[in-house]
Motif scaffolding. Structure first.
Motif, PDB file in Angstrom:
ATOM      1  N   GLY A  89      23.381  -3.648  82.751  1.00 16.23           N
ATOM      2  CA  GLY A  89      22.801  -3.844  81.417  1.00 16.23           C
ATOM      3  C   GLY A  89      23.815  -4.039  80.308  1.00 16.23           C
ATOM      4  O   GLY A  89      23.449  -4.061  79.142  1.00 16.23           O
ATOM      5  N   THR A  90      25.083  -4.159  80.652  1.00 17.09           N
ATOM      6  CA  THR A  90      26.097  -4.251  79.597  1.00 17.09           C
ATOM      7  C   THR A  90      26.316  -5.685  79.141  1.00 17.09           C
ATOM      8  O   THR A  90      25.976  -6.639  79.832  1.00 17.09           O
ATOM      9  N   ASN A  91      26.913  -5.793  77.965  1.00 17.56           N
ATOM     10  CA  ASN A  91      27.328  -7.067  77.405  1.00 17.56           C
ATOM     11  C   ASN A  91      28.723  -7.354  77.969  1.00 17.56           C
ATOM     12  O   ASN A  91      29.728  -6.928  77.422  1.00 17.56           O
ATOM     13  N   ARG A 122      31.513  -9.118  75.908  1.00 16.25           N
ATOM     14  CA  ARG A 122      32.172  -8.265  74.932  1.00 16.25           C
ATOM     15  C   ARG A 122      33.206  -7.361  75.620  1.00 16.25           C
ATOM     16  O   ARG A 122      34.309  -7.180  75.112  1.00 16.25           O
ATOM     17  N   ALA A 135      33.788   8.000  78.712  1.00 16.36           N
ATOM     18  CA  ALA A 135      33.194   9.342  78.703  1.00 16.36           C
ATOM     19  C   ALA A 135      31.769   9.303  79.245  1.00 16.36           C
ATOM     20  O   ALA A 135      30.981   8.439  78.871  1.00 16.36           O
ATOM     21  N   ALA A 163      31.320  13.817  79.305  1.00 17.21           N
ATOM     22  CA  ALA A 163      30.480  13.208  78.266  1.00 17.21           C
ATOM     23  C   ALA A 163      30.910  13.720  76.905  1.00 17.21           C
ATOM     24  O   ALA A 163      31.206  14.908  76.742  1.00 17.21           O
ATOM     25  N   LYS A 219      19.890   3.886  78.953  1.00 21.78           N
ATOM     26  CA  LYS A 219      20.230   2.566  78.404  1.00 21.78           C
ATOM     27  C   LYS A 219      19.002   1.816  77.894  1.00 21.78           C
ATOM     28  O   LYS A 219      18.879   0.605  78.075  1.00 21.78           O
ATOM     29  N   ARG A 268      24.530  10.161  78.515  1.00 20.44           N
ATOM     30  CA  ARG A 268      25.839  10.818  78.554  1.00 20.44           C
ATOM     31  C   ARG A 268      26.950   9.860  78.115  1.00 20.44           C
ATOM     32  O   ARG A 268      28.092  10.258  77.938  1.00 20.44           O
ATOM     33  N   ILE A 269      26.585   8.585  78.002  1.00 21.74           N
ATOM     34  CA  ILE A 269      27.571   7.572  77.627  1.00 21.74           C
ATOM     35  C   ILE A 269      27.358   7.147  76.173  1.00 21.74           C
ATOM     36  O   ILE A 269      26.364   7.489  75.561  1.00 21.74           O
ATOM     37  N   ARG A 270      28.319   6.369  75.646  1.00 18.07           N
ATOM     38  CA  ARG A 270      28.203   5.988  74.234  1.00 18.07           C
ATOM     39  C   ARG A 270      27.340   4.735  74.082  1.00 18.07           C
ATOM     40  O   ARG A 270      27.195   3.948  75.017  1.00 18.07           O
ATOM     41  N   GLN A 307      26.184   1.694  70.814  1.00 18.14           N
ATOM     42  CA  GLN A 307      26.564   1.187  69.496  1.00 18.14           C
ATOM     43  C   GLN A 307      25.398   0.359  68.951  1.00 18.14           C
ATOM     44  O   GLN A 307      25.244  -0.802  69.282  1.00 18.14           O
ATOM     45  N   LYS A 364      27.893   3.812  65.618  1.00 17.21           N
ATOM     46  CA  LYS A 364      28.444   4.240  66.909  1.00 17.21           C
ATOM     47  C   LYS A 364      27.852   5.585  67.299  1.00 17.21           C
ATOM     48  O   LYS A 364      27.831   6.508  66.492  1.00 17.21           O
ATOM     49  N   TYR A 423      28.045   8.640  70.061  1.00 14.47           N
ATOM     50  CA  TYR A 423      28.766   9.273  71.170  1.00 14.47           C
ATOM     51  C   TYR A 423      27.923  10.424  71.689  1.00 14.47           C
ATOM     52  O   TYR A 423      27.206  11.068  70.912  1.00 14.47           O
ATOM     53  N   ALA A 424      28.029  10.681  72.987  1.00 14.31           N
ATOM     54  CA  ALA A 424      27.254  11.773  73.569  1.00 14.31           C
ATOM     55  C   ALA A 424      27.672  13.085  72.918  1.00 14.31           C
ATOM     56  O   ALA A 424      28.864  13.364  72.776  1.00 14.31           O
ATOM     57  N   THR A 456      27.580  14.089  69.859  1.00 20.90           N
ATOM     58  CA  THR A 456      27.991  14.072  68.457  1.00 20.90           C
ATOM     59  C   THR A 456      26.861  13.450  67.642  1.00 20.90           C
ATOM     60  O   THR A 456      26.456  12.328  67.915  1.00 20.90           O
ATOM     61  N   ASN A 475      25.552  -3.023  70.959  1.00 22.78           N
ATOM     62  CA  ASN A 475      26.694  -3.909  71.201  1.00 22.78           C
ATOM     63  C   ASN A 475      27.201  -3.803  72.631  1.00 22.78           C
ATOM     64  O   ASN A 475      27.723  -4.767  73.180  1.00 22.78           O
ATOM     65  N   ILE A 476      27.049  -2.625  73.222  1.00 21.25           N
ATOM     66  CA  ILE A 476      27.613  -2.403  74.552  1.00 21.25           C
ATOM     67  C   ILE A 476      26.629  -2.815  75.639  1.00 21.25           C
ATOM     68  O   ILE A 476      27.036  -3.342  76.670  1.00 21.25           O
ATOM     69  N   HIS A 477      25.342  -2.572  75.390  1.00 22.09           N
ATOM     70  CA  HIS A 477      24.337  -2.838  76.417  1.00 22.09           C
ATOM     71  C   HIS A 477      23.353  -3.905  75.942  1.00 22.09           C
ATOM     72  O   HIS A 477      22.451  -3.638  75.153  1.00 22.09           O
ATOM     73  N   ASP A 478      23.546  -5.100  76.467  1.00 23.90           N
ATOM     74  CA  ASP A 478      22.713  -6.255  76.120  1.00 23.90           C
ATOM     75  C   ASP A 478      21.231  -6.018  76.343  1.00 23.90           C
ATOM     76  O   ASP A 478      20.389  -6.603  75.676  1.00 23.90           O
TER      77      ASP A 478
END
Lengths: 146, 205
Positions: free
Chosen positions: A60-62, A65, A94, A143, B63, B85-87, B89, B102, B104-105, B107, B125-128
Motif C-alpha cells: 500500500g505504499t507510495n 516517493r 519504527a 514503534a 493503513k 505501529r508505523i508512521r 503522513q 506527520k 508517529y506511533a 506521539t 504521503n507514505i501509503h498511496d
C-alpha cells in the motif's frame, strides 16, 4: 559572440573529459550520478516490494516517493550534491519490525542491481560500507522511536 | 395583551424545542444499501444556530483511515490518533483545508481545525492506498447513512436545502428543498455507484 561561446564550450568539454575519468571522481559519479542513483533506487524498491519474503512493509505504499527519498540518501552518502531532508531512518522503520533476514535480503537485492549495472566490486563494497551503519536504524526499531 | 404575548412566546419556544425527523434511505438501483452517504440540512429561514466548536476523530488503522467518510461542522477540531505501529503522513490539497501532518506511533499530533466549509480529501504521503473524505458543512444538522443505508436527521421545523453526497457515485445528487413541518418525513434516495472508483463525486457547497 558565437566564436566565444564555441571556445567556452570546447574548454568545458576538454575539462569534463579528463576529470570524468580521473580517480578523484566521487562514488556518486561512478554510480552514474543523478540518473544512476535514481535508477538504482527505483529498481531496488520495486524488487523488494515484489519479493514475497521482503514485500510486506511496502504494501500500500507510495513506492515512487520511497525511491525518491532513497535516491536522495544514496546521493548524499556517496558524495553527491544532495541533502536528504526526510524523516530519520529510525522514525521511518519504527514499528515495522524489520528482521535481520529482511535487512540482508534488501542488501542482497542491492548487490544484484549494482552488479547488473556494471558497478565495480570496489565501488559496490564502498557503497555497502556506507550503508552498513543504517542497520541499527532499520532492524527491530520499536514503534514510536525516532 | 400581556397574556397573549406570553402564550405566543411559549408557543415559539415549544416550536424551537420541537425537533422534526427526516429519515433517509439510500439504495443503488439494484437495491443494495448505500453506506456512508452524507446528508446535510442547510436552514433557509435564517442562519444556522451557533454552536461551540466540536471535536471529531479520524483514526489510522491497518493503513486505512477510519472512518473513510466524515461529515463535520465548520470549526471542528479533528484528531488523527494513529493506531498503527508505523508512521503516517496525512495531507490535503483541498482548498477548504490544506495541511500536511506527520503522525508517529505513540506521539499525539495537534488536531486539525476545519474552519471553512467544503469537501476535504485526505491522503497519506507514505501509503498511496489510504484515502478519506471530510465533508465540512456550516450547519448542525447532518449525518451519514449506516450499514443499512439509513440515516435519521433531527432539525427544528422550517425550510431547508438538503444536500446528499457520497464519494463514489456515477452522478452527483442535486440538492433539493425540504420543508419540515409537523410530521416525520422519509426520503428514498436512489443513486448509481461510479464505474471508476478513482473518480470522486462532485461536491456542492
Amino acid at each position: 559572440m558565437t566564436r566565444v561561446a564555441l571556445i567556452i564550450a570546447s574548454i568545458g568539454l576538454w575539462a569534463a573529459g579528463p576529470a570524468g575519468a580521473a580517480p578523484s571522481a566521487t562514488l556518486y559519479d561512478r554510480l552514474g550520478g543523478a540518473t544512476g542513483v535514481a535508477a538504482i533506487s527505483t529498481a531496488l524498491i520495486e524488487r523488494v516490494a515484489a519479493d514475497p519474503r521482503l514485500g510486506r512493509s511496502f504494501d500500500g505504499t507510495n513506492r515512487r516517493r520511497i525511491a525518491e527519498h532513497l535516491a536522495a540518501q544514496l546521493c548524499e552518502l556517496s558524495g553527491g550534491p544532495c541533502r536528504y531532508d526526510g524523516d530519520s531512518m529510525r522514525a521511518v522503520h519504527a514499528g515495522h519490525a524489520i528482521s535481520e533476514a529482511e535487512f540482508y535480503g534488501m542488501v542482497e537485492a542491492l548487490q544484484d542491481i549494482l552488479r547488473a549495472r556494471g558497478v565495480a566490486l570496489g565501488d559496490r563494497n564502498r557503497l555497502l560500507r556506507l550503508l552498513a551503519p543504517l542497520k541499527r536504524d532499520v532492524v527491530d526499531v520499536p514503534a514510536g522511536a525516532g | 395583551m400581556r397574556a397573549a404575548g406570553a402564550l405566543w412566546l411559549a408557543l415559539l419556544s415549544i416550536a424551537a424545542a420541537r425537533a422534526e425527523t427526516l429519515s433517509i434511505e439510500a439504495r443503488t438501483p439494484s437495491g443494495a444499501p448505500i453506506v456512508d452517504l452524507v446528508a446535510a440540512l442547510d436552514p433557509l429561514d435564517g442562519p444556522p444556530p451557533a454552536a461551540a466548536p466540536g471535536a471529531a476523530l479520524i483514526d489510522q488503522v491497518h493503513k486505512q483511515f477510519v472512518p473513510q467518510v466524515s461529515v463535520i461542522r465548520t470549526g471542528t477540531a479533528v484528531r488523527f490518533p494513529n493506531s498503527d505501529r508505523i508512521r503516517h503522513q496525512v495531507y490535503s490539497f483541498s482548498p477548504a483545508r490544506v495541511f500536511n501532518l506527520k503522525l508517529y506511533a505513540g506521539t499525539a499530533a495537534p488536531p486539525v481545525i476545519f474552519d471553512r466549509p467544503g469537501l476535504v480529501v485526505l491522503g497519506c504521503n507514505i501509503h498511496d492506498s489510504m484515502v478519506a473524505f471530510v465533508a465540512v458543512v456550516d450547519t448542525p444538522y447532518f449525518g451519514r447513512t449506516d450499514a443499512g443505508g439509513r440515516l435519521r436527521l433531527e432539525a427544528p421545523p422550517g425550510r431547508y436545502r438538503l444536500r446528499l453526497w457520497h464519494p463514489g457515485l456515477a452522478q452527483p445528487i442535486a440538492p433539493r428543498p425540504v420543508t419540515l413541518a409537523g410530521e416525520p418525513r422519509t426520503i428514498d434516495v436512489q443513486a448509481q455507484p461510479a464505474a471508476d472508483p478513482s473518480v470522486v463525486t462532485e461536491w456542492t457547497d
